[in-house]
Design an enzyme around this catalytic site. Structure first.
Site, short mmCIF file in Angstrom:
data_model
loop_
_atom_site.label_atom_id
_atom_site.label_comp_id
_atom_site.label_asym_id
_atom_site.label_seq_id
_atom_site.Cartn_x
_atom_site.Cartn_y
_atom_site.Cartn_z
CB THR A 222 -0.93 0.01 1.22
OG1 THR A 222 -0.14 -0.03 2.42
CG2 THR A 222 -1.85 -1.19 1.19
CD GLN A 225 -5.26 7.88 6.94
OE1 GLN A 225 -4.70 8.97 6.76
NE2 GLN A 225 -5.97 7.62 8.01
CG ASP A 249 -4.97 -4.08 15.34
OD1 ASP A 249 -5.03 -5.28 15.00
OD2 ASP A 249 -4.57 -3.71 16.45
CD GLU A 254 -6.37 2.00 4.96
OE1 GLU A 254 -6.26 1.64 3.76
OE2 GLU A 254 -5.55 2.74 5.53
N GLY A 281 0.55 -2.46 17.80
CA GLY A 281 -0.44 -2.94 18.77
C GLY A 281 -0.86 -4.38 18.52
#
Length: 656
Positions: A222, A225, A249, A254, A281
């Site tokens: 990717t 965003q 995450d 997305e 995370g």
């Protein structure tokens, strides 16, 4: 720039789960499955110790020891026979939970009539970390290569069926025909998350393991965003059997919202999705790790655990939370909605992203130093059933008011920083083949599934005849031919029309979700709530709504939560708590024991829907770790709306 890889051969197919838990990749199309059921009913379940296959094998190189192998539904038992039998064999038990895949090989020497059977395992070392090993066995009990090959393929097929959860014939012959056609996975890797380790980990660990398992995949990095959201909105879903994110995450958030933005969202959201943790995370990966029966893990160990589970396949219904914001826009959450201390730390620590996992430690320290309280109103529709607890004797009471509860703690683990997000780049595969760092030295010429030289086993020897893959097992009917992987050239890739991928699109702001799924439990935001809702108003330090058990890889916010319990688990901390007590809560959350501390400010409720109305003019709200507009919001849980790739149910068993 997009990086695109041609498919690699795969040994089995994904049956898309609907609202039922499925046990494996390997169920074929509906017509194939119905035909198989008509031909022979599935055999009854076997005990874990029931021998399925037993035989004597040599080793590679040929001058090595000889072994007796016994395959059960849970493990491969290896006992040395010669030169000296072992009364208590060391390393003689290989749990299938540690096996990524297997293959059959043949010698390139015309005079060698033996066939070879190779397995790839990831056992834990003395320090608890996984290390890749291979074991190669020589099938030489018959006079001809054809007979030896059939025996090696019988073992490889049986092992693959067990790994995939496919039934073995009761009295029928075990042949490669039992393995259905290969599925295709779309891997999405985010090169900008965390400290940028995702691509390195993907190249060094994920891709080799997926190749060993025989999984077919294409990989895309990717660029920005919401890029993944745009990609899945235009995918031809019939070209794919699953979408897997290699990141934290945020990338999965997305993907799920992109699927639900499609006009065919009702069918699109059934697409199985998976997560391989390379973030900071990695909350969902922590929950998948626990669901799979592994001990709590962080970092690379967590990635290897989740990769092993992905290789084995298996989907599970995934609850999704529909969140309506103050502006009327809507998004879907698989993880959490946070307000107060948790969201403050999450967003404010973004400036420390270069520190990797340490960003949350530093953010927590700064948040405790400047601890704020927020006035607000929390309303929720209590659950009509009690949430499941790890042990029946300690089930949670039904939430009708503010309660301080003590659910069973999660398994203990050492304190360690959190991990939250990472990603990829173009894929220049090293020649002659991929190999994980720390693996045994490779034999000179052992090939896997048509690839280049590959790690062969625990015994070396340059004087032995070279081995090559057995094409009958390494390339199932209907799968593409395997070949050497070549580096990806610089520049924008050309996406073939048949790839199922949309053309690259320019960066654009993503609109609110257009999904037509109704929230039948929610009145319009700002209107009065029904009388069966419970309302709490006051000063809060934090409010957290979580769907799965984990808030981070080592933060167990709701130890009793399940992926498909149909509940949103509400946790809050009222004002009046000391900094030391709040710190104790988060340290206890690493074990899932925060509710046993008896903290009077800590509350919990299981709900089907909730509304949060901040009464403080400033604050931070996050959905799945992403900041959203500040103001009133409300949410409803939609049970089993998505499908999560978790590995087979109940497998592997809890590690000793």
């Amino acid at each position: 720039m997009l990086a695109f890889l041609p498919s690699w051969p795969l040994s089995c197919i994904l049956k898309r789960p609907e609202q039922e838990l499925t046990g494996s990749w390997g169920h074929g199309p509906r017509s194939t499955l119905v035909r198989a059921k008509t031909m022979a009913p599935p055999p009854p379940p076997l005990a874990a110790s029931t021998p399925l296959l037993h035989g004597e094998f040599g080793s590679y190189p040929a001058r090595g020891p000889r072994f007796a192998l016994t395959l059960t539904s849970q493990a491969l038992h290896i006992q040395r026979l010669r030169p000296k039998p072992e009364a208590r064999p060391r390393g003689g038990l290989v749990p299938l939970a540690e096996v990524s895949g297997c293959c059959t090989l043949r010698s390139r020497s015309p005079s060698d009539s033996a066939a070879y059977f190779c397995i790839y395992t990831y056992p834990r070392g003395r320090r608890g970390s996984r290390r890749r090993t291979t074991r190669t066995f020589r099938t030489d009990g018959a006079a001809t290569y054809e007979e030896n090959r059939a025996e090696a393929q019988r073992w490889a097929t049986a092992l693959t069926c067990l790994l995939r959860g496919l039934p073995l014939p009761g009295d029928g012959e075990i042949t490669p025909d039992l393995l259905p056609r290969p599925p295709r996975l779309l891997l999405l890797v985010n090169p900008f998350g965390g400290r940028g380790l995702a691509w390195q980990w993907c190249k060094n660990y994920v891709l080799p393991m997926i190749s060993e398992a025989g999984l077919s995949f294409n990989l895309i990095q990717t660029e920005r965003q919401n890029h993944a959201r745009e990609l899945v909105q235009g995918l031809s879903l019939s070209e794919w059997d699953g979408i897997v994110t290699v990141s934290g995450d945020g990338l999965l958030h997305e993907v799920l919202n992109g699927l639900l933005d499609r006009p065919d969202w009702e069918e699109a959201v059934k697409m199985p999705v998976g997560v391989l943790p390379c973030g900071s995370g990695n909350a969902l990966a922590g929950a998948v790790n626990q669901h799979g029966g592994f001990e709590p893990a962080l970092g690379l160990d967590l990635l290897l655990n989740c990769s092993l589970l992905l290789c084995r396949g298996g989907g599970h219904p995934l609850d999704l939370l529909s969140v309506t914001l103050a502006s009327g826009s809507r998004c879907f959450s698989f993880l959490s909605v946070a307000w107060g201390f948790v969201s403050d730390v999450d967003i404010q620590s973004e400036r420390f992203r270069a520190l990797g996992s340490a960003r949350f430690t530093l953010g927590t320290v700064l948040g405790l130093a400047t601890l704020h309280t927020y006035r607000g109103r929390l309303s929720y529709l209590p659950a009509t059933v009690e949430p499941a607890s790890p042990t029946p004797a300690h089930s949670l009471p039904r939430a009708k008011s503010e309660l301080t509860l003590t659910p069973d703690p999660a398994p203990p683990m050492a304190h360690s920083p959190l991990h939250r997000s990472v990603s990829d780049l173009p894929l220049p595969l090293p020649q002659p083949a991929l190999a994980s760092p720390g693996s045994p030295e490779p034999l000179p010429i052992l090939s896997l599934n048509g690839g280049g030289s590959e790690l062969a086993g625990d015994w070396g020897g340059a004087g032995d005849a070279p081995l090559s893959p057995d094409p009958l097992l390494s390339s199932p009917p209907g799968s593409p031919k395997a070949g050497l992987h070549s580096p990806v050239a610089e520049g924008a890739p050309v996406i073939p029309p048949s790839s199922g991928l949309p053309p690259p699109t320019p960066d654009a702001r993503v609109a609110a979700s257009t999904c037509g799924l109704p929230d039948h439990l929610l009145p319009p935001l700002g209107t009065p709530l029904p009388p069966d809702w419970v309302t709490l108003e006051g000063d809060f330090v934090l409010m957290l709504a979580v769907s799965p058990s984990h808030l981070g890889a080592d933060l167990v916010a709701a130890p009793h939560a399940r992926f498909d319990d149909g509940l949103v688990h509400l946790c809050w901390v009222r004002s009046g708590i000391s900094r030391a007590a709040l710190l104790r809560l988060f340290l206890a959350m690493e074990r899932g024991s925060q509710f046993s501390l008896g903290c009077p400010q800590l509350g919990y409720a299981a709900a089907r829907a909730f509304r949060l109305e901040p009464l403080t003019p400033r604050g931070v709200l996050t959905v799945d770790g992403e900041q959203v507009e500040y103001g009133p919001l409300q949410a409803q849980m939609h049970p089993g709306l998505g499908t999560l790739l978790t590995g087979p149910p109940g497998c592997p068993g809890r590690e000793p």
